[in-house]
Design an enzyme around this catalytic site. Structure first.
Site, mmCIF file in Angstrom:
data_model
loop_
_atom_site.group_PDB
_atom_site.id
_atom_site.type_symbol
_atom_site.label_atom_id
_atom_site.label_comp_id
_atom_site.label_asym_id
_atom_site.label_seq_id
_atom_site.Cartn_x
_atom_site.Cartn_y
_atom_site.Cartn_z
ATOM 1 N N GLY A 84 2.131 -13.270 -1.575
ATOM 2 C CA GLY A 84 1.631 -12.436 -0.481
ATOM 3 C C GLY A 84 2.132 -12.902 0.867
ATOM 4 O O GLY A 84 2.818 -13.920 0.985
ATOM 5 N N GLU B 156 7.860 -13.809 -12.544
ATOM 6 C CA GLU B 156 7.496 -12.494 -13.101
ATOM 7 C C GLU B 156 8.662 -11.502 -13.088
ATOM 8 O O GLU B 156 8.677 -10.571 -13.885
ATOM 9 C CB GLU B 156 6.275 -11.911 -12.365
ATOM 10 C CG GLU B 156 6.496 -11.422 -10.935
ATOM 11 C CD GLU B 156 6.380 -12.509 -9.863
ATOM 12 O OE1 GLU B 156 6.540 -13.694 -10.214
ATOM 13 O OE2 GLU B 156 6.154 -12.169 -8.686
ATOM 14 N N GLN C 167 2.059 -22.208 -2.343
ATOM 15 C CA GLN C 167 1.896 -22.769 -0.991
ATOM 16 C C GLN C 167 0.424 -23.079 -0.721
ATOM 17 O O GLN C 167 0.089 -24.116 -0.134
ATOM 18 C CB GLN C 167 2.444 -21.780 0.052
ATOM 19 C CG GLN C 167 3.947 -21.514 -0.116
ATOM 20 C CD GLN C 167 4.486 -20.448 0.847
ATOM 21 O OE1 GLN C 167 3.724 -19.803 1.562
ATOM 22 N NE2 GLN C 167 5.801 -20.261 0.850
ATOM 23 N N TYR D 124 0.838 -1.209 0.000
ATOM 24 C CA TYR D 124 0.000 0.000 0.000
ATOM 25 C C TYR D 124 0.869 1.254 0.000
ATOM 26 O O TYR D 124 0.477 2.305 -0.488
ATOM 27 C CB TYR D 124 -0.916 0.030 1.232
ATOM 28 C CG TYR D 124 -2.028 -0.983 1.145
ATOM 29 C CD1 TYR D 124 -3.077 -0.817 0.231
ATOM 30 C CD2 TYR D 124 -2.037 -2.106 1.952
ATOM 31 C CE1 TYR D 124 -4.084 -1.759 0.129
ATOM 32 C CE2 TYR D 124 -3.049 -3.052 1.862
ATOM 33 C CZ TYR D 124 -4.070 -2.875 0.948
ATOM 34 O OH TYR D 124 -5.067 -3.802 0.841
ATOM 35 N N LYS E 48 9.134 29.121 -25.508
ATOM 36 C CA LYS E 48 8.960 29.826 -24.235
ATOM 37 C C LYS E 48 9.728 29.111 -23.126
ATOM 38 O O LYS E 48 10.451 29.741 -22.340
ATOM 39 C CB LYS E 48 7.466 29.868 -23.906
ATOM 40 C CG LYS E 48 7.132 30.712 -22.714
ATOM 41 C CD LYS E 48 5.624 30.857 -22.595
ATOM 42 C CE LYS E 48 5.278 31.691 -21.377
ATOM 43 N NZ LYS E 48 3.837 31.715 -21.168
ATOM 44 N N CYS F 211 4.550 -18.342 -5.520
ATOM 45 C CA CYS F 211 5.018 -18.199 -4.142
ATOM 46 C C CYS F 211 3.898 -18.543 -3.155
ATOM 47 O O CYS F 211 3.555 -19.710 -3.033
ATOM 48 C CB CYS F 211 5.621 -16.816 -3.924
ATOM 49 S SG CYS F 211 6.887 -16.862 -2.648
ATOM 50 N N LEU F 212 3.264 -17.552 -2.508
ATOM 51 C CA LEU F 212 2.163 -17.896 -1.605
ATOM 52 C C LEU F 212 1.084 -18.674 -2.362
ATOM 53 O O LEU F 212 0.448 -19.577 -1.811
ATOM 54 C CB LEU F 212 1.560 -16.621 -0.996
ATOM 55 C CG LEU F 212 0.456 -16.853 0.031
ATOM 56 C CD1 LEU F 212 1.023 -17.455 1.309
ATOM 57 C CD2 LEU F 212 -0.273 -15.552 0.365
ATOM 58 N N ASP G 246 12.015 18.795 -2.466
ATOM 59 C CA ASP G 246 11.828 17.965 -1.279
ATOM 60 C C ASP G 246 13.087 18.072 -0.406
ATOM 61 O O ASP G 246 14.203 18.061 -0.932
ATOM 62 C CB ASP G 246 11.699 16.472 -1.643
ATOM 63 C CG ASP G 246 10.456 16.165 -2.442
ATOM 64 O OD1 ASP G 246 9.577 17.041 -2.524
ATOM 65 O OD2 ASP G 246 10.370 15.040 -2.990
ATOM 66 N N ILE G 247 12.866 18.148 0.903
ATOM 67 C CA ILE G 247 14.026 18.202 1.811
ATOM 68 C C ILE G 247 14.887 16.958 1.630
ATOM 69 O O ILE G 247 16.112 17.030 1.542
ATOM 70 C CB ILE G 247 13.542 18.327 3.272
ATOM 71 C CG1 ILE G 247 12.926 19.705 3.480
ATOM 72 C CG2 ILE G 247 14.693 18.090 4.252
ATOM 73 C CD1 ILE G 247 12.322 19.921 4.846
ATOM 74 N N HIS H 227 9.627 -16.450 -8.102
ATOM 75 C CA HIS H 227 8.868 -15.378 -8.774
ATOM 76 C C HIS H 227 9.296 -15.264 -10.235
ATOM 77 O O HIS H 227 10.183 -14.453 -10.552
ATOM 78 C CB HIS H 227 9.119 -14.044 -8.074
ATOM 79 C CG HIS H 227 8.516 -13.958 -6.715
ATOM 80 N ND1 HIS H 227 7.282 -13.382 -6.481
ATOM 81 C CD2 HIS H 227 8.967 -14.383 -5.516
ATOM 82 C CE1 HIS H 227 7.005 -13.453 -5.193
ATOM 83 N NE2 HIS H 227 8.009 -14.055 -4.578
HETATM 84 N N1 GLN Z 1 4.429 -15.506 2.835
HETATM 85 C C1 GLN Z 1 5.062 -16.569 2.157
HETATM 86 C C2 GLN Z 1 6.461 -16.826 2.673
HETATM 87 O O1 GLN Z 1 7.062 -16.014 3.306
HETATM 88 C C3 GLN Z 1 5.074 -16.322 0.651
HETATM 89 C C4 GLN Z 1 5.878 -15.133 0.237
HETATM 90 C C5 GLN Z 1 5.578 -14.660 -1.160
HETATM 91 O O2 GLN Z 1 4.518 -14.957 -1.719
HETATM 92 N N2 GLN Z 1 6.473 -13.886 -1.721
HETATM 93 O O3 GLN Z 1 7.005 -17.878 2.444
#
Ligand code: GLN
Length: 538
Positions: free
Chosen positions: A356, A511, A387, A56, A226, A383-384, A150-151, A509
């Site tokens: 995630g 990607e 899992q 976020y 200009k 990844c997650l 910006d400072i 990953h």
């Molecule tokens: N949360 C999971 C872990 O730490 C997966 C991490 C992720 O998806 N990058 O293993």
């Protein structure tokens, strides 16, 4: 006479103008004329790296081969240039201060008072020149995060000012990316904010050499003149950057405006016609899809366009390869349940369950995976997401009803996803996950082996938890195969289902490694499976 030249990109008037895309586009044009180029991002925040930042706050955290957790702009650099970046390509104020304070504790400043100038600025200049000193690059493009005034960015601007003096004007160039707003009531484009931001830069002793002007409307000759007059630059150095429908158009737009030419001229380097054949053939395929498919992206940050940036870009590359338009349907995992899963997923041609952390939304992910497994919709877990596929399989096929990851339920009686021993005593959160590139062996006759067309692969990781090998035999005996195994540790890196059109989960990953010139084979194959699914008469 230094052999490497430096180009800085600063931002004015507003944030989010796309400095990263301008830097990457310029780099692409220079690379396509035979120059070896890399891009570096300087981030003025105090975190050591964005690894501890919430999506976020900061969007996706991008990971390099050498395990740096970095700003997502590095993803654009790699996707455009097809050259890996490294730890040295992303520097933060946190890193600069940490290193200066460590040197102070070691007594390296010999009793001197340690100050922003020269100690912090020297450290910044050293980090900028680390890449130059490798001798690998003709040109380093350094993007300074934030907006002038910006400072936080002042020491970086000061380092730029000093480098212009240290290395000479023809070796260091300042490009200022600015906004030319359109006032619809007056029906006019306005140059005043740019005049002010150029002035702010001058207050720090830096004269912008080139202005790149972000605009929603053509800026025309009069405005260019200009701007040139008021901002102390020549007219050919005022470059229009009009809104584009895709970031992949920006190199061509910059070429039309002559950004590469003016940059090379100012640096006393010769310019040539860039060879963008591969790039343009990608664009042509991207623009002229023959089919369309719908892929569901299931995650808990789907409302933020930056949080799954590399996944979305990988689909663009893979879509173009397959000449397919990939429409991404974002689905919030927290709101998926048994009752609505059919209405949310039945019309899709493929489902990707995203990476995630933490337990929010995981039951929705597991529900979705059960649905696509049973209904034979192509599934890709990253990844997650991988899992969760293991947990779903353990619960519903092995009948281990409370199977879980110890990340979610520490005391579960079936920890099919668990912490490795080496992770158990780690206290610090930052930089301590399994990070960066690892080698993986692919099993003979597996789908993974066929898709990669290779026995061994190298992919990037960012996670703490792992497939628990105590369950491997049981899981494989029911048809979920471990088709990729870490060459060093023996950990399971890929799982796949053999009685399904396309069901693959990866602990890494993919990607992060998809580029315009090298679309990732797993994404290419997944999109192809989605296309086949779309042609089924269901
Ligand atoms: N949360 C999971 C872990 O730490 C997966 C991490 C992720 O998806 N990058 O293993």
């Amino acid at each position: 006479m230094p052999s490497t030249k430096y180009i800085f990109v600063t931002g004015g008037v507003s944030s989010s103008l796309g400095k990263g895309i301008i830097a990457a586009s310029l780099a692409k044009l220079l690379q396509s004329q035979g120059y070896s180029v890399t891009i570096q991002k300087l981030d003025p925040y105090i975190n050591i790296d964005p690894g501890t930042l919430n999506p976020y706050e900061h969007g996706e955290c991008y990971v390099t081969d050498d395990g740096a957790e970095t700003d997502l702009d590095l993803g654009h650099y790699e996707r455009f240039l097809n050259v890996p970046t490294s730890q040295a390509n992303n520097v933060t104020t946190g890193k600069i201060y940490k290193s200066v304070i460590e040197k102070e504790r070691k007594g390296e400043f010999l009793g001197k008072t340690v100050q922003v100038i020269p100690h912090i600025t020297d450290e910044i200049k050293e980090r900028i020149q680390t890449l130059g000193n490798t001798g690998e690059y003709d040109l380093i493009i350094t993007e300074i995060g934030g907006t002038v005034g910006d400072i936080e960015s002042l020491p970086y601007i000061e380092a730029l000012r000093q480098m212009k003096w240290d290395l000479g004007q023809s070796n260091v160039l300042a490009i200022h990316l600015t906004l030319i707003p359109y006032l619809s009531a007056a029906k006019e484009l306005k140059t005043k904010p740019t005049q002010h931001s150029v002035k702010t830069l001058m207050e720090s002793g830096v004269q912008a050499d080139i202005l790149v002007c972000r605009t929603e409307h053509e800026i025309g000759n009069a405005i260019k003149e200009k701007l040139a007059r008021f901002c102390n630059v020549d007219k050919e150095s005022v470059i229009q950057s009009i809104d584009a429908s895709t970031i992949y158009d920006v190199p061509n737009l910059m070429l039309e405006e002559g950004l590469d030419k003016v940059v090379l001229k100012k640096l006393n380097l010769k310019s040539d016609k860039p060879n963008l054949d591969v790039w343009n053939s990608f664009l042509k395929r991207y623009r002229n899809p023959k089919n369309k498919i719908k892929i569901g992206l299931i995650g808990k940050y789907v409302e933020l366009q930056d949080s799954y940036k590399s996944i979305l870009e990988s689909f663009i590359h893979a879509g173009a390869t397959n000449e397919v338009e990939v429409e991404i349907i974002s689905i919030h995992s927290e709101y998926i349940n048994k009752e609505n899963v059919h209405s949310k997923l039945a019309y899709l041609n493929g489902v990707l369950v995203a990476p995630g952390f933490g337990e929010r939304g995981i039951e929705g992910k597991i529900q979705a995976i059960e649905y696509v497994r049973v209904n034979k919709i192509p599934f890709f877990g990253i990844c997650l997401g991988m899992q969760m596929a293991v947990i779903e399989f353990a619960r519903n096929i092995l009948n281990l009803k409370d199977a879980n990851s110890t990340e979610m339920v520490e005391e579960t009686s079936s920890p099919v996803i668990d912490l490795m021993q080496s992770q158990k005593n780690i206290v610090n959160k930052g930089g301590t996950m399994r990070l960066g590139s690892w080698e993986c062996e692919l099993k003979k006759e597996s789908n993974a082996r066929e898709i990669y067309n290779s026995n061994t692969i190298h992919e990037r990781h960012r996670h703490r938890y792992e497939f628990n090998s105590d369950y491997l035999d049981k899981i494989e005996s029911k048809g979920l195969i471990a088709s990729g195994i870490n060459s060093k540790t023996g950990l399971v890196e890929i799982i796949e289902l053999n009685n399904h059109p396309w069901f693959i989960g990866v602990q890494f990953h993919p990607e992060y490694k998809s580029t315009v010139y090298n679309p990732h084979p797993l994404f290419v194959s997944f999109v192809k499976a989605g296309l086949e699914h779309s042609k089924l008469d269901l």
